[in-house]
Design a protein around this motif. Structure first.
Motif, PDB file in Angstrom:
ATOM      1  N   VAL A  82       6.559   3.574   1.245  1.00  0.00           N
ATOM      2  CA  VAL A  82       5.289   4.306   1.254  1.00  0.00           C
ATOM      3  C   VAL A  82       4.286   3.733   2.254  1.00  0.00           C
ATOM      4  O   VAL A  82       3.251   4.344   2.500  1.00  0.00           O
ATOM      5  CB  VAL A  82       4.639   4.351  -0.158  1.00  0.00           C
ATOM      6  CG1 VAL A  82       5.575   4.999  -1.161  1.00  0.00           C
ATOM      7  CG2 VAL A  82       4.205   2.970  -0.616  1.00  0.00           C
ATOM      8  N   ASN A  83       4.597   2.583   2.862  1.00  0.00           N
ATOM      9  CA  ASN A  83       3.611   1.922   3.722  1.00  0.00           C
ATOM     10  C   ASN A  83       3.459   2.515   5.115  1.00  0.00           C
ATOM     11  O   ASN A  83       2.333   2.676   5.594  1.00  0.00           O
ATOM     12  CB  ASN A  83       3.918   0.428   3.827  1.00  0.00           C
ATOM     13  CG  ASN A  83       3.581  -0.326   2.560  1.00  0.00           C
ATOM     14  OD1 ASN A  83       3.039   0.244   1.619  1.00  0.00           O
ATOM     15  ND2 ASN A  83       3.914  -1.611   2.523  1.00  0.00           N
ATOM     16  N   ALA A  87      -0.402   5.968   3.515  1.00  0.00           N
ATOM     17  CA  ALA A  87      -0.996   6.445   2.262  1.00  0.00           C
ATOM     18  C   ALA A  87      -2.127   5.514   1.856  1.00  0.00           C
ATOM     19  O   ALA A  87      -3.134   5.935   1.284  1.00  0.00           O
ATOM     20  CB  ALA A  87       0.060   6.518   1.174  1.00  0.00           C
ATOM     21  N   SER A  88      -1.940   4.222   2.151  1.00  0.00           N
ATOM     22  CA  SER A  88      -2.990   3.221   1.968  1.00  0.00           C
ATOM     23  C   SER A  88      -3.226   2.565   3.315  1.00  0.00           C
ATOM     24  O   SER A  88      -2.333   1.912   3.868  1.00  0.00           O
ATOM     25  CB  SER A  88      -2.561   2.164   0.943  1.00  0.00           C
ATOM     26  OG  SER A  88      -3.397   1.019   1.029  1.00  0.00           O
ATOM     27  N   SER A 124       6.732  12.032  -2.564  1.00  0.00           N
ATOM     28  CA  SER A 124       6.705  10.686  -3.135  1.00  0.00           C
ATOM     29  C   SER A 124       7.066  10.677  -4.617  1.00  0.00           C
ATOM     30  O   SER A 124       6.561  11.490  -5.403  1.00  0.00           O
ATOM     31  CB  SER A 124       5.320  10.054  -2.959  1.00  0.00           C
ATOM     32  OG  SER A 124       5.298   8.762  -3.527  1.00  0.00           O
ATOM     33  N   THR A 129       0.894   7.957  -4.690  1.00  0.00           N
ATOM     34  CA  THR A 129       0.978   8.439  -3.304  1.00  0.00           C
ATOM     35  C   THR A 129       1.443   9.897  -3.218  1.00  0.00           C
ATOM     36  O   THR A 129       1.783  10.376  -2.142  1.00  0.00           O
ATOM     37  CB  THR A 129       1.916   7.539  -2.472  1.00  0.00           C
ATOM     38  OG1 THR A 129       3.191   7.441  -3.136  1.00  0.00           O
ATOM     39  CG2 THR A 129       1.331   6.151  -2.300  1.00  0.00           C
ATOM     40  N   ALA A 132      -0.698  12.080  -0.811  1.00  0.00           N
ATOM     41  CA  ALA A 132      -0.446  11.805   0.603  1.00  0.00           C
ATOM     42  C   ALA A 132       0.905  12.339   1.050  1.00  0.00           C
ATOM     43  O   ALA A 132       1.068  12.759   2.200  1.00  0.00           O
ATOM     44  CB  ALA A 132      -0.524  10.298   0.868  1.00  0.00           C
ATOM     45  N   TYR A 133       1.866  12.322   0.133  1.00  0.00           N
ATOM     46  CA  TYR A 133       3.237  12.711   0.458  1.00  0.00           C
ATOM     47  C   TYR A 133       3.717  13.781  -0.535  1.00  0.00           C
ATOM     48  O   TYR A 133       4.532  13.516  -1.415  1.00  0.00           O
ATOM     49  CB  TYR A 133       4.172  11.515   0.379  1.00  0.00           C
ATOM     50  CG  TYR A 133       3.766  10.296   1.184  1.00  0.00           C
ATOM     51  CD1 TYR A 133       3.380  10.404   2.515  1.00  0.00           C
ATOM     52  CD2 TYR A 133       3.796   9.018   0.614  1.00  0.00           C
ATOM     53  CE1 TYR A 133       3.035   9.279   3.249  1.00  0.00           C
ATOM     54  CE2 TYR A 133       3.469   7.892   1.339  1.00  0.00           C
ATOM     55  CZ  TYR A 133       3.081   8.025   2.658  1.00  0.00           C
ATOM     56  OH  TYR A 133       2.745   6.914   3.378  1.00  0.00           O
TER      57      TYR A 133
END
Length: 241
Positions: A82-83, A87-88, A124, A129, A132-133
């Motif tokens: 997820v990085n 997303a963050s 996701s 997340t 975002a996804y």
């Protein structure tokens, strides 16, 4: 563009892997060794993998630091899935700083490869997340953009040697786009995933190994080349692998 072969420090290509469950599921390092041997190149592998770990977390581990310091012809690095897609923003920046450290610790390695992971099958799997996804195409696009930024960051920090992206997620995307209904259980795309919808199945791992071997610029035989990702997965799912 002329693609030069990897210059090996010994008779066998030695590849180190720093990653998490996307690397240790179905023993990706051993699959890459098999792909190397199919190309007529002897190979060995070493790994440090921790489930769910991010690049920044690896650097706090003594065994991971030892792996980075050890002799190797190539190093494959993989972040938490997820990085890269930001997303963050905080975790993305942590990963960039970790890559600076990795570039310094692995300055002796000829070729550093960023393992470009894939979007989760249905978006996701993590609630935090999901916004975002929301689906595979969105997560894949954002992940690919982030992994390209990782490559650029490493290249800017390495005074010598090569930095490449192993575009595994792009191969997943090409399988997705080759099908009219990729999310049906009978589809090739669906078969790339384990039942949890984000880890790779054995077919996903095989595809990843072929992409990484090609990124290492090895002369793969035709039935191992990932240029037609859907055909490669189809052959492997029918028992060719």
């Amino acid at each position: 563009m002329l693609l030069l072969p990897l210059i090996m420090t010994s008779e066998a290509l030695h590849v180190s892997f720093l990653g998490n469950s996307f690397t240790y599921f179905n023993d990706l390092p051993s699959c890459v060794v098999s792909a190397c041997r199919a190309a007529g190149v002897g190979a060995t592998a070493a790994e440090h993998t921790v489930g769910g770990e991010a690049l920044s977390g690896h650097l706090e581990n003594e065994r991971a630091r030892a792996l980075l310091a050890a002799p190797a012809d190539a190093l494959v690095v993989q972040d938490n899935s997820v990085n890269p897609g930001r997303a963050s923003e905080e975790r993305f920046e942590e990963s960039l700083r970790a890559l600076d450290d990795i570039a310094e610790r692995a300055a002796h390695v000829e070729h550093v490869v960023v393992y470009g992971s894939w979007g989760h099958r249905d978006g996701s799997v993590y609630e935090a997340t999901r916004d975002a996804y929301p689906d595979f195409p969105t997560m894949q696009r954002r992940t690919e953009e982030g992994c390209e930024a990782y490559v650029n960051r490493l290249a800017a920090r390495r005074p010598r040697g090569r930095v490449s992206l192993a575009p595994v997620g792009d191969a997943f995307r090409r399988v997705y786009e080759s099908e009219a209904a990729p999310l049906e259980e009978s589809s090739l795309f669906y078969r790339l995933y384990a039942p949890d919808a984000f880890h790779p199945s054995k077919y996903g791992t095989f595809l990843a190994a072929c992409v990484i071997a090609e990124t290492l610029r090895l002369p793969l035989p035709d039935d191992w080349k990932p240029s037609d990702a859907a055909a490669l997965v189809r052959r492997s799912s029918l028992g060719a692998r």
